[in-house]
Design an enzyme around this catalytic site. Structure first.
Site, PDB file in Angstrom:
ATOM      1  N   ASP A 139       0.857  -1.173   0.000  1.00 48.38           N
ATOM      2  CA  ASP A 139       0.000   0.000   0.000  1.00 48.38           C
ATOM      3  C   ASP A 139       0.901   1.233   0.000  1.00 48.38           C
ATOM      4  OD1 ASP A 139      -2.309   1.638   0.340  1.00 48.38           O
ATOM      5  OD2 ASP A 139      -1.928   1.698   2.490  1.00 48.38           O
ATOM      6  N   LYS A 140       0.347   2.406  -0.275  1.00 45.03           N
ATOM      7  CA  LYS A 140       1.162   3.627  -0.245  1.00 45.03           C
ATOM      8  C   LYS A 140       0.914   4.459   1.010  1.00 45.03           C
ATOM      9  CE  LYS A 140       0.180   7.504  -2.245  1.00 45.03           C
ATOM     10  NZ  LYS A 140       0.412   8.483  -1.172  1.00 45.03           N
ATOM     11  N   GLU A 251      -8.719  15.123   7.825  1.00 48.13           N
ATOM     12  CA  GLU A 251      -9.734  15.997   8.420  1.00 48.13           C
ATOM     13  C   GLU A 251      -9.119  16.885   9.498  1.00 48.13           C
ATOM     14  OE1 GLU A 251     -13.393  14.447  10.618  1.00 48.13           O
ATOM     15  OE2 GLU A 251     -14.148  14.889   8.603  1.00 48.13           O
ATOM     16  N   LYS A 321     -17.100  18.971   0.677  1.00 49.07           N
ATOM     17  CA  LYS A 321     -15.741  18.730   0.185  1.00 49.07           C
ATOM     18  C   LYS A 321     -15.661  17.255  -0.220  1.00 49.07           C
ATOM     19  CE  LYS A 321     -13.315  17.576   4.533  1.00 49.07           C
ATOM     20  NZ  LYS A 321     -14.315  17.692   5.586  1.00 49.07           N
ATOM     21  N   THR A 436      -2.374   1.400  -4.859  1.00 54.39           N
ATOM     22  CA  THR A 436      -2.802   2.606  -4.162  1.00 54.39           C
ATOM     23  C   THR A 436      -4.082   3.157  -4.764  1.00 54.39           C
ATOM     24  OG1 THR A 436      -2.151   4.880  -3.610  1.00 54.39           O
ATOM     25  CG2 THR A 436      -1.297   3.989  -5.648  1.00 54.39           C
ATOM     26  N   GLY A 437      -4.786   3.924  -3.986  1.00 52.50           N
ATOM     27  CA  GLY A 437      -5.998   4.583  -4.467  1.00 52.50           C
ATOM     28  C   GLY A 437      -5.727   5.949  -5.052  1.00 52.50           C
ATOM     29  N   ASP A 438      -4.470   6.370  -5.096  1.00 52.29           N
ATOM     30  CA  ASP A 438      -4.123   7.705  -5.593  1.00 52.29           C
ATOM     31  C   ASP A 438      -4.276   7.804  -7.102  1.00 52.29           C
ATOM     32  OD1 ASP A 438      -3.589   8.679  -3.122  1.00 52.29           O
ATOM     33  OD2 ASP A 438      -1.438   8.336  -3.209  1.00 52.29           O
ATOM     34  N   LYS A 546      -6.985  -5.058  -4.784  1.00 49.13           N
ATOM     35  CA  LYS A 546      -5.695  -5.360  -4.154  1.00 49.13           C
ATOM     36  C   LYS A 546      -5.602  -6.848  -3.822  1.00 49.13           C
ATOM     37  CE  LYS A 546      -4.954  -0.835  -1.928  1.00 49.13           C
ATOM     38  NZ  LYS A 546      -4.717  -0.153  -0.633  1.00 49.13           N
ATOM     39  N   ASP A 570      -6.373  -2.828   3.695  1.00 48.09           N
ATOM     40  CA  ASP A 570      -5.278  -3.694   3.245  1.00 48.09           C
ATOM     41  C   ASP A 570      -5.387  -5.116   3.796  1.00 48.09           C
ATOM     42  OD1 ASP A 570      -4.015  -1.465   1.968  1.00 48.09           O
ATOM     43  OD2 ASP A 570      -3.281  -0.822   3.925  1.00 48.09           O
TER      44      ASP A 570
END
Length: 853
Positions: A139-140, A251, A321, A436-438, A546, A570
């Site tokens: 994971d990142k 947050e 947001k 990663t989800g980025d 993943k 993860d």
């Protein structure tokens, strides 16, 4: 998913070796019983074995029923040669693994001072697997990075704010050869105390100077949204100091940023939120109370959160947001004024490795709000199975026609030592995947910053988010179109890596493309491409993806995979991999609790694998091979003696000799080998990562290596038996002139076996400690002390061992010369092999030019 039961590849191969030994046991017993049956049948005619009295014998030696006698002999042989099956091996291995785990837990080099946490082996049955890892899936966020978010930049009303360079920007600048100007933003902001979660520097915003900006109305609304749109709870530690308890580090960073700019959130209850902010008309700090009406919480499906508040001026406001793609599609026509500039800034922030969120708001009409609230409350109080979907649907109804204010950019710094660690793991021959989800830009630039993507490495992109490629729709035509695009990109990548075999490649694939790449018709080609790349980065991937990717990597490569992560998302990946490693970070303990090993920082993985993994692999494999050797040596001396004694199933040794072999005289040296053996020190293992390839290639536990040790055991048994029998047979061993009998032969052979296997141990190990000296030479000494004590017991208990050593063997020079001759002869094959290996075979890697510890 249920926690899986994991076994190492060495254990699974060891099971197959046991099957081989069991087959050998059956074969030896069958051969012995067959020959015994033939000899027994002959006794019915020539009485060659007259001493057995075949005329009045029992069924066990009855020449009239040789087949029955042979079958009973076969059963006896199974018990007699049972020493070929090393039952105690499993017990010894478990003892060694538990002690190895204790050493891992006690390693001070893997202790994190900041969190006060050390490495923890949560299972002991995977230690040697740490030395055979071929692929790491990581994971990142929180794993490669600290998951300690800092607000560093923002875009408000189309204007970018925030100076300074992130770690990724610095890495990219160095990659391009640009000169870094570290002082460029010092003059814009006066020196101030560092604030955790806030690293924003811009003289146009700080110290209330934002009121002079032309877009000050948007700046005020932007930071007011950050101060109100959250679920954080303030805690007053000291007068003037407030600590925020938030669901996520992101947050908390938003609330801290709003406070530092001048919108301090200081009190919250179920119905209101209180801020301390600047009154632009008077220039004074005032307290303002916002009535909290509803919180539309964040979820992975919604990818946004909103709050509905009523301000002191009695206006109804929806503040939101979320992910930029989600917010942008909900903007009104009038609210898209700064959309192009904001998208450009978000892209730039992503390239700098920053996490971005879009910020928007809208004013609500009282009538519209009342109608919506009735429906929302009705959905909220329902008890149906689809309640959550209903709530999301109602929330989506009100989160429309938003006005864009800007975007936030938060930096998640790389953990200490990550680039060096990844570089060392790559030198060790380990392939590294990042899931990663980025976004693509963020993932790629983080890859460069932490040495996943290196200079000279070519990138292969498999993307459905490329310009010119439309978003995937649900209809079949779009789905088929997307599938063909991914298929074409994968085929082009395979052609590229095949045509340029001397170049390293990095594969980057996004989550949408991964959906098609994991299809049963495409997965084989995708894995073929991925396996030929030095690095693989899967961006925008979900927790389920993943786990699926991990499963396919494990099955396709057939080699050991390790998954490492820090959060609950993860867990599936960690449980699916051969080895799961959890980071005890700030996202809770779900990953650590589901893992096989837990560490506090990613860079500790370097020592866990290259040092402890390498050692444990070497220790366990050598221990198993040696265990087979010593048991085969002992077991086959029984077989040769049976052949020597006309296959009578007569054991060569006293019963207590046989029972004590694996318990007293050979057990402790094996355990010492499995716990303390080292071929190189920890410093050299870290200095020369290529040593680790020994485990990846399974050099020490190949069949040829195992069979070599087994052959050495058979050879040692032949040398011990035939040299012993030929040396002492017919020689006087007692004062009255009596020659060596059965008891003397058995004791001499047993002494040779004990000395030979323990001296073989001393010749095999590379690293002596005082414990190993104590166990090896102590086991030999214990044998002689055992002879003295056991031989002194009355013959009703000691039987064939009574006074044999004291009266017959110890005074005889031939006894000692025989032992010395036999031990030297048994050591010569291994000594010759070691000399040949050192002289003619290169070491594991040519780069290793150092002495053993």
């Amino acid at each position: 998913m249920d926690p899986p039961s994991k076994r190492t590849r060495i254990e699974r191969r060891m099971d197959r070796i046991i099957y081989v030994l069991f087959s050998a046991l059956i074969l030896v017993s069958f051969v012995g019983s067959l020959l015994f049956g033939i000899e027994t049948k002959k006794d019915g005619g020539d009485y060659g074995r007259w001493y057995l009295r075949p005329d009045i014998t029992t069924v066990f030696f009855d020449p009239r029923r040789p087949s029955v006698a042979a079958f009973l002999h076969f059963l006896t042989g199974l018990m007699l040669y049972g020493y070929l099956i090393p039952i105690s091996l499993y017990v010894s291995i478990e003892i060694c693994k538990v002690l190895q785990s204790i050493f891992i837990n006690q390693d001070q080099a893997m202790y994190d001072e900041e969190t006060k946490r050390s490495a923890h082996a949560r299972t002991s049955n995977l230690n040697e697997e740490l030395g055979q890892v071929c692929t790491i899936l990581s994971d990142k966020t929180g794993t490669l990075t600290c998951n300690s978010m800092e607000f560093v930049k923002c875009s408000i009303a189309g204007t970018a704010y925030g100076r300074g360079m992130t770690e990724v920007e610095i890495a990219l600048a160095r990659k391009r050869g640009e000169t870094l100007d570290e002082q460029r933003d010092i003059d814009t902001v006066e020196s101030r105390e560092p604030v955790k979660g806030f690293n924003f520097r811009d003289g146009r915003i700080m110290n209330r100077k934002w009121v002079n900006e032309p877009n000050r109305d948007y700046i005020e609304k932007f930071f007011r949204v950050l101060a109100l749109c959250h679920t954080a709870v303030p805690e007053v530690l000291d007068p003037g100091k407030i600590f925020y308890e938030a669901e996520s580090p992101d947050e908390a960073a938003f609330v801290i940023a709003a406070r530092e700019v001048g919108f301090q959130f200081f009190k919250r209850n179920q119905t209101s939120i209180q801020l301390r902010e600047l009154d632009r008309s008077s220039g004074e700090i005032v307290d303002r109370v916002y009535e909290l009406l509803h919180v539309l919480e964040f979820s992975s499906a919604r990818r946004r959160m909103s709050v509905i508040v009523r301000n002191p001026e009695r206006q109804l406001l929806l503040l939101a947001k979320g992910a930029d793609s989600v917010i942008f599609e909900r903007l009104s026509e009038e609210g898209r004024m700064f959309e192009a500039e904001t998208k450009e800034h978000i892209e730039r922030y992503s390239e700098a490795g920053l996490r971005t969120l879009a910020v928007a708001y809208r004013e609500l009409d009282d009538d519209e709000y009342k109608r919506w609230e009735q429906e929302y409350v009705k959905a909220k109080t329902s008890v149906s199975a689809d309640r959550d979907d209903l709530l999301d649907e109602k929330a989506d109804m009100i989160e429309r026609d938003l006005i864009l204010l800007g975007a936030t950019a938060i930096e998640d710094k790389l953990q200490k030592g990550v680039p060096d660690c990844i570089d060392k793991l790559a030198q060790a021959g380990i392939h590294i995947w990042v899931l990663t989800g980025d976004k693509k830009g963020t993932a790629i630039n983080i890859g460069y910053a932490c040495s996943l993507l290196r200079h000279g490495m070519k990138e292969i992109l498999v993307m459905l988010e490329k310009p010119g490629i439309e978003a995937i729709e649900r209809d079949k035509e779009e789905f088929a179109k997307a599938y063909k695009i991914v298929e074409k990109q994968i085929d082009e990548g395979i052609s590229q890596v095949t045509g340029e075999s001397n170049t390293q490649f990095g594969l980057i694939i996004d989550g949408k493309s991964l959906i098609f790449a994991l299809d049963k018709n495409l997965i084989i080609r995708f894995m073929e491409l991925a396996m030929k790349c030095a690095t693989v980065i899967c961006c925008r991937s979900s927790p389920k993806q993943k786990a699926i990717v991990t499963r396919w990597v494990k099955s396709k490569t057939g080699r050991t995979t390790l998954a490492i992560g820090d959060g609950a998302n993860d867990v599936g990946m960690i449980q699916e991999a051969d080895i799961g490693v959890g980071i005890t970070g700030v996202e809770g303990m779900q990953a650590a609790m589901s893992s096989d090993f837990s560490i506090a920082q990613f860079h500790f993985l370097e020592r866990l694998l290259l040092v402890h993994g390498h050692w444990c692999y070497r220790r366990i494999t050598m221990m198993i091979c040696y265990f087979f050797y010593k048991n085969i040596t002992f077991g086959f001396t029984l077989f040769w003696f049976e052949a020597y004694s006309s296959f009578s199933a007569q054991p060569a040794y006293n019963d207590w000799y046989m029972s004590s072999y694996n318990v007293l005289f050979t057990s402790l040296p094996v355990i010492a080998l499995g716990v303390f053996e080292q071929d190189f020190s920890a410093r050299h293992c870290l200095k020369y990562p290529s040593l680790y390839k020994e485990g990846i290639d399974n050099v020490l536990f190949r069949w040829i290596h195992i069979l070599g040790w087994m052959f050495n055991g058979v050879l040692s048994s032949v040398i011990i038996f035939f040299l012993t029998t030929n040396s002492i047979t017919g020689q006087a061993f007692r004062k009255d002139g009596q020659v060596a009998d059965y008891s003397i032969l058995g004791l001499t052979m047993y002494t040779c076996v004990v000395l030979a296997v323990n001296c073989q141990m001393a010749l095999s190990i590379n690293y002596f400690t005082w414990i190993q000296h104590l166990f090896i030479w102590g086991s030999i000494t214990l044998w002689f002390k055992f002879l003295l004590v056991y031989g002194s017991i009355p013959p009703t208990l000691s039987t064939t061992a009574y006074k044999v050593f004291i009266e017959a063997c110890a005074p005889s020079i031939r006894y000692w010369l025989t032992i010395i001759l036999v031990v030297i002869a048994t050591l010569l094959p291994l000594f010759s092999y070691r000399a040949f290996q050192t002289r003619f075979q290169p070491m594991v890697h040519d780069s290793i030019q150092t002495r053993r510890p």
